[in-house]
Motif scaffolding. Structure first.
Motif, PDB file in Angstrom:
ATOM      1  N   LEU A 116     -14.185   1.709   3.587  1.00  0.00           N
ATOM      2  CA  LEU A 116     -13.590   2.321   2.394  1.00  0.00           C
ATOM      3  C   LEU A 116     -14.676   2.926   1.504  1.00  0.00           C
ATOM      4  N   ALA A 142      -8.161   5.536   5.824  1.00  0.00           N
ATOM      5  CA  ALA A 142      -8.530   4.608   4.739  1.00  0.00           C
ATOM      6  C   ALA A 142      -7.348   3.684   4.421  1.00  0.00           C
ATOM      7  N   ALA A 160      -7.190  -0.393   4.469  1.00  0.00           N
ATOM      8  CA  ALA A 160      -6.749  -1.166   3.300  1.00  0.00           C
ATOM      9  C   ALA A 160      -5.579  -2.084   3.662  1.00  0.00           C
ATOM     10  N   TRP A 220       0.809  -1.221   0.000  1.00  0.00           N
ATOM     11  CA  TRP A 220       0.000   0.000   0.000  1.00  0.00           C
ATOM     12  C   TRP A 220       0.843   1.272   0.000  1.00  0.00           C
ATOM     13  N   CYS A 259     -10.586  -4.225  -2.548  1.00  0.00           N
ATOM     14  CA  CYS A 259      -9.963  -3.289  -1.599  1.00  0.00           C
ATOM     15  C   CYS A 259      -9.171  -2.221  -2.361  1.00  0.00           C
ATOM     16  N   ALA A 313     -10.116   1.703  -2.238  1.00  0.00           N
ATOM     17  CA  ALA A 313      -9.149   2.599  -1.581  1.00  0.00           C
ATOM     18  C   ALA A 313      -8.576   3.597  -2.587  1.00  0.00           C
TER      19      ALA A 313
END
Lengths: 243, 229
Positions: free
Chosen positions: B203, B178, B182, B59, B138, B142
Motif C-alpha cells: 500500500l 490496492a 487492504a 472496504w 491499513c 489505502a
C-alpha cells in the motif's frame, strides 16, 4: 507541429495511403497461418498433466506478452505526447490501445477456455494473474471512455496521455501478481523442449505483427476520419460565408 | 509567501470552507451508512458465511463513500472559476495538487473514523488494540493512495460530460490491486489471523507511486487554465 504535419503517408489525391498497411496485414496473416501450421504439425500434441489443452497456450501466452508490450508502448507514446505535444503520439497511443484491447480480449478468452479445460470452470477469481489482466482490460476501456467523453480537442489528448501513463502502473502488477497476491494456480511454464520454445517465440513475433497491423489499420482509419471532418468543417465555413 | 506556507494556507482554507458548507463530509458519510445498510440486507450479517466477506464489505463501503469526496475535490468549485482563480495566484501547481490531496484526505479520513466504528457496531465485530492499529494503518495508507490518484483524475473529469461516472470508471480499476491488499489485511485482522506487514508495504508503494505520478502530471491536467496555460 500540427496533426496534418504528422499525418500518415498520403496518395496523390490526398487520401491516406493504404499500401503499407495492406502489406503489413498480409505479412501478419501469413505469420499466423505459419503459427497454426507449427502448432498442428511441429510441437507435441499433448504434455504431461494437462494433455492437449496446452495447445491453446500458443495463442494465449503470445497474446498476453504482446498485450503488455502494446500497453507499454501506449505509456511511452503518452509521455512523448506530453513532452512534444505532437498529435501523432496521441493518435499512435489511441491506435495501440485499440490493438491492445483486442490482444487483451484474446488473452482473457483463451485463458478462460483453458481454465475450463484445466480447472473445470471458466473463471477463477483466486488467480491473481487472470484477475489482474481483466483489471487491465477495464482500465483501457476507461481510456477509450475518457477519449469519447472529452469534447475539447485541446484537453482530450492531454487527459488521455495522463491516463495512458497512470494505467501503465498495472503492467508490473500483472507481471508480479502471483508473487504479490499469493495463490499461484496460474501455470508459470507449460512443457519444455526446443520445439515448444521456438514455436512460442514465433507466436510472439506473429501476434506482434498481427496486433501492430490492427493498430496501423486504426491509425489509417483515424487519418481518413480526421480528413473527412476537416473537409466538412471547411464546407460549413464556406456555407456560413455565403449565407 | 513560500510554497509550504501556501500549502498550509490552501489546506486551512479548504477545511474552513468544508466546515461552513459540509460539501464533502456529509454526502460521504450518508453514502457510507446507506451502503452499510444495503450490505446488511444483501448478505445476512447473522450468517456464518459473512465471516469471509466482512473485510470486503467494509472496504467496498469506504471506497464508494470516498469516491464521492474525491469527486467533490474540484466539482465543489462550482463552475470552475475558483480553480482558475487559484491558478492565477502565485501558487505552484504541484503545491495546489498536494494541498487538495491533503484536505481531501483529511475529509475522507474523518468519514472513515465515523464509518469504521459504525461497521463494528452494526456487524457485531470486535478487535483488540493491536488489530485496531493494523486496520487504522491499513485504512490510512489505502485511503491516501485512493485520494492521491483520485484528486488527479477528478481534476480531469469534473468538467467533462458524465464526469462523475467517468471518474469511478477510471478510478476503481486502478485501485483494485490496492483494494485487494487492504481487504486481505483487514480480513486477516478480523479473523484473528496473523496480519501480514507486506500488505502495508504494498500500500505504501502504491501511495508513493500515485503521489509521484500526481505531482508530475497535475500541471499537464490544468495546463489550459490560469496564466501559464
Amino acid at each position: 507541429m500540427t496533426a496534418t504535419d504528422t499525418a500518415p503517408s498520403t496518395t496523390e489525391s490526398g487520401r491516406p495511403a493504404a499500401g503499407p498497411f495492406v502489406v503489413h496485414a498480409l505479412g501478419a496473416l501469413a505469420l499466423l497461418v505459419a503459427l497454426n501450421w507449427l502448432v498442428t504439425t511441429y510441437v507435441p500434441f499433448a504434455v504431461e498433466g494437462i494433455g492437449s489443452s496446452y495447445l491453446i497456450m500458443y495463442y494465449h501466452v503470445p497474446s498476453a506478452i504482446v498485450t503488455t508490450l502494446l500497453y507499454g508502448f501506449v505509456c511511452l507514446a503518452s509521455i512523448l505526447y506530453l513532452v512534444t505535444r505532437n498529435r501523432l503520439w496521441d493518435r499512435l497511443a489511441r491506435a495501440y490501445v485499440a490493438a491492445g484491447l483486442l490482444a487483451n480480449a484474446v488473452t482473457l478468452l483463451t485463458g478462460s477456455v483453458w481454465a475450463k479445460a484445466a480447472w473445470n470452470h471458466w473463471w477463477d477469481w483466486r488467480d491473481p494473474r487472470l484477475t489482474s489482466v481483466a483489471i487491465m482490460f477495464l482500465m483501457y476501456l476507461g481510456y477509450v471512455a475518457l477519449n469519447a467523453s472529452v469534447d475539447d480537442e485541446e484537453k482530450r489528448p492531454r487527459y488521455a496521455a495522463v491516463f495512458g501513463i497512470l494505467a501503465a502502473i498495472n503492467i508490473p502488477i500483472v507481471k508480479k501478481a502471483i508473487e504479490w497476491f499469493g495463490m499461484a494456480s496460474h501455470p508459470q511454464k507449460v512443457g519444455t523442449g526446443p520445439e515448444i520454445t521456438a514455436t512460442w517465440t514465433f507466436g510472439i513475433v506473429a501476434f506482434l505483427a498481427f496486433y501492430t497491423a490492427i493498430a496501423q489499420w486504426k491509425l489509417h482509419r483515424d487519418g481518413i476520419r480526421e480528413r473527412v471532418e476537416a473537409a466538412l468543417a471547411r464546407v460549413r465555413k464556406i456555407e456560413e460565408a455565403s449565407a | 509567501m513560500t510554497q509550504p506556507r501556501l500549502f498550509g494556507a490552501l489546506v486551512r482554507w479548504d477545511v474552513i470552507r468544508e466546515l461552513r458548507r459540509w460539501n464533502s463530509l456529509v454526502p460521504m458519510a450518508l453514502i457510507a451508512f446507506v451502503t452499510l445498510f444495503v450490505f446488511a440486507f444483501a448478505v445476512d450479517p447473522t450468517r456464518i458465511e459473512l465471516q469471509r466477506s466482512r473485510g470486503g464489505i467494509l472496504w467496498a463501503t469506504l471506497l464508494l463513500a470516498a469516491s464521492v469526496g474525491v469527486d467533490r475535490a474540484f466539482r465543489g468549485d462550482g463552475d470552475g472559476r475558483l480553480l482558475e482563480a487559484l491558478l492565477v495566484a502565485p501558487v505552484n501547481r504541484a503545491t495546489l495538487y498536494h494541498a487538495r490531496v491533503c484536505s481531501t484526505f483529511l475529509f475522507v479520513l474523518a468519514m472513515a473514523a465515523a464509518v469504521v466504528p459504525a461497521f463494528f457496531v452494526l456487524y457485531d465485530q470486535s478487535v483488540g488494540v493491536e488489530g485496531a492499529l493494523w486496520i487504522g494503518a491499513c485504512a490510512a495508507l489505502a485511503l491516501f493512495g485512493f485520494v492521491a490518484v483520485g484528486v488527479l483524475l477528478s481534476a480531469m473529469t469534473w468538467s467533462v460530460r458524465g464526469g462523475d461516472v467517468l471518474l469511478r470508471v477510471l478510478l476503481f480499476p486502478i485501485l483494485l490491486p490496492a483494494f485487494a491488499a487492504a481487504v486481505d489485511l483487514t480480513s486477516r485482522v478480523l479473523d484473528g489471523r496473523e496480519a501480514d506487514s507486506r500488505a502495508l508495504l504494498l500500500l505504501l508503494a502504491f501511495d508513493l507511486t500515485f503521489l509521484g505520478a500526481g505531482h508530475l502530471l497535475f500541471e499537464h491536467v490544468v495546463k489550459d487554465l490560469g496564466p501559464q496555460g
